[in-house]
Design a protein around this motif. Sequence first.
Motif: not given
Length: 310
Positions: A172-187
């Motif tokens: 989840p993006v900080a503040g609950g707005q949006g998402t980051i899908r991690v397809v490869a690697g790490s985040y």
Amino acid sequence: MTDGKYRPNNFLPSYPPTLAMSSRRIFQIIDGNKKQVGDGFDVTSPMPGPRIRQLSPYLLIDHTGPMPVAPTEQPLGTPPHPHRGFETVTVVYQGALAHRDTAGHRGTLGPGDVQWMTAGAGLLHEERHAPEFARQGGTLELLQLWVNVPRRDKMAPPRYQNIRAAAIPAVPVAGGQGTIRVVAGSYADVVGPAETFSPITLLDVHLPAGTDLTLSLPAAYNVGLYLVKGSIRLPDNRPATTKQLVVFGWDSPDVQLSATEDTVLLVLAGEPIEEPLATYGPFVMNTNQELVQAIADFESGGMGTFPEDE
């Protein structure tokens, strides 16, 4: 994979650590060229182009659609064609795509799914609108990347990763707005499901309008942002919009942006592969001699056949 020491490309300026800024410097914002691929894909491509080496290991971006598909009993697409020496990565946003190859892999991709295909030593593959989607018709939108692999892995056995949307973790993006899908690697300590031959981070980012985001990525990675749809504001008040590619420098681990409308973007990040590059059509090798051999192997049938087509 390199030995971990960052080597800026000889053609490009390097930025010593003492010049690090709060956000990565923008090299260029690139518009895509329009083309037709096969009989079923209306494509926009910002790569390959003059900045190709600044996004190694990424080689190509083909953005299909969004395009209307009329109902038909004969799915459109691309007929069997060869590849050797790299990987194709396909992300589907709308519609459905069917895949088959001469290494025996079959698969259908729907919205949110990702296909990571290693051509390796060589194969033929075919990509068409999935039969049920073709019969019903609808909107098709997908993105295909070509990803280079190190010299030692160019002749690896072909591999096929059919990654379903449910298997891709989201941050989840900080503040609950949006998402980051991690397809490869790490985040953010979340690891994506795709297996890669060199260090790569591929993120599928969805942001509502008004969201501010700082992406933190390894400083030695090449980094680009491709705007699938929407628009963003970058440092120095520079805008980027749908179907543009933003190529960054190496002067900071951070990329700062603000979504000025609902936005979907892909983050293309990875450790550069600093090796000779020789390309010809669907083959990506290290020398011209290897390209000649790839062509000969294809023409002699060495990359396989589809028995059902004979």
